[in-house]
Design a protein around this motif. Structure first.
Motif, short mmCIF file in Angstrom:
data_model
loop_
_atom_site.label_atom_id
_atom_site.label_comp_id
_atom_site.label_asym_id
_atom_site.label_seq_id
_atom_site.Cartn_x
_atom_site.Cartn_y
_atom_site.Cartn_z
N ARG A 46 18.04 -41.94 -14.57
CA ARG A 46 18.34 -40.49 -13.91
C ARG A 46 17.68 -39.46 -14.22
NH1 ARG A 46 24.87 -38.53 -14.37
NH2 ARG A 46 24.61 -36.94 -12.85
N THR A 84 14.30 -36.57 -13.53
CA THR A 84 13.65 -35.52 -12.93
C THR A 84 12.36 -35.44 -12.81
OG1 THR A 84 13.94 -34.11 -14.71
CG2 THR A 84 15.85 -34.07 -13.32
N PRO A 136 18.99 -43.69 -8.62
CA PRO A 136 19.76 -43.31 -7.71
C PRO A 136 20.58 -41.76 -7.92
CG PRO A 136 20.77 -45.04 -8.96
CD PRO A 136 19.47 -44.82 -9.30
N LYS A 137 20.49 -41.24 -9.01
CA LYS A 137 21.28 -39.94 -9.28
C LYS A 137 20.03 -39.03 -9.69
CE LYS A 137 25.65 -41.40 -10.08
NZ LYS A 137 27.03 -41.25 -11.11
N ARG A 182 16.37 -36.71 -9.26
CA ARG A 182 16.13 -35.49 -8.54
C ARG A 182 14.47 -35.01 -8.50
NH1 ARG A 182 19.22 -32.94 -5.17
NH2 ARG A 182 17.97 -31.03 -5.20
N ASP A 196 19.31 -34.22 -0.19
CA ASP A 196 20.29 -34.00 -1.18
C ASP A 196 19.59 -34.63 -2.52
OD1 ASP A 196 20.34 -36.77 -0.28
OD2 ASP A 196 21.92 -37.15 -1.22
N LYS A 197 18.39 -35.12 -2.30
CA LYS A 197 17.53 -35.85 -3.58
C LYS A 197 16.24 -34.97 -3.78
CE LYS A 197 18.32 -39.16 -5.55
NZ LYS A 197 18.13 -40.78 -4.86
#
Length: 250
Positions: A63, A65, A86-87, A89, A114-115
């Motif tokens: 997850r 960034t 998948p989650k 950014r 959204d990503k």
């Protein structure tokens, strides 16, 4: 210092600070719409391969960034998105609004709004807190910044400890015959083709090869990264050293 219309664009490659930044932004704004097409023509399609290899050096995170500095039309941001989980950014940052607008179209077309977030920001003043990102990438950006050591320090600042910085940039070919051929191509053929395709009047395709010659070579860039506090600094030459990928850990 400001860029006079009579000043050869290649002279901008010897400037630093705000004068260089302003001149570069004007030039890239003028070619934003034709940037991807010209990259493909002028690199014979190799830039896609170079960017895929660059993205492969980003360690997958469950997850994560990531930040792509000088993202331009967002090619690298799109490639590293899947490596953040998948989650995860990704922030695609660039100082040039026109280039980011082209990148935003591609992000939207791929349904990844959204990503991946586009953000206008300078490489020397990113505006994020310390220890924010798991990974940072740059692709053909660092030779255009006004203050390279400051940009490298700023990138390191916003990275989490243990995070990886991966930098794709034009460099010094390792073979003498290739340097000779590349010089001819860069200073003769590239400006001719690039100017015609982009219908450019700013001289950006004269500036670009000149900026490559004034940018630190492979070993000098390694030293700049070490001076900024990075560790485990290494590089990988591609296409005989026409481009190099530098990898460093905070």
């Amino acid at each position: 210092m400001t860029q006079d219309p009579q000043t050869p664009a290649k002279v901008v490659s010897t400037w630093s600070g705000q004068a260089r930044e302003d001149a570069v932004q004007r030039m890239f704004t003028s070619i934003a719409g034709a940037y991807d097409l010209n990259n493909t023509l002028l690199s014979f399609g190799l830039h896609y391969y170079w960017k895929k290899i660059t993205a492969s050096f980003i360690t997958p995170v469950g997850r994560g960034t990531a930040l792509d500095v000088g993202s331009g039309t967002a090619d690298l941001a799109l490639l590293i998105e899947s490596r953040m989980g998948p989650k995860g950014r990704v922030i695609a940052s660039d100082l040039n609004h026109a280039m980011l607008a082209e990148g935003l179209k591609k992000i939207s077309d791929k349904g990844l709004s959204d990503k991946i977030t586009c953000l206008q920001a300078s490489a020397e003043h990113l505006g994020f807190g310390d220890n924010t990102f798991d990974a940072v990438t740059t692709g053909f950006c660092m030779r255009n910044v006004g203050d390279l050591p400051q940009a490298v320090r700023e990138i390191r600042r916003v990275m989490k400890p243990g995070g990886r910085f991966v930098c794709l940039e034009f460099s010094r070919p390792v073979f003498g015959w290739l340097r000779t051929l590349y010089d001819w191509y860069s200073f003769k053929l590239l400006p001719f083709i690039g100017t015609i395709v982009a219908r450019d009047r700013t001289g950006v395709y004269e500036y670009l090869p000149a900026s490559i010659r004034t940018f630190p070579d492979q070993e000098r860039l390694c030293q700049i990264l070490r001076d900024a506090g990075f560790r485990q600094v290494s590089y990988k030459n591609l296409s005989g050293g026409i481009v190099a990928i530098h990898i460093a850990t905070k």
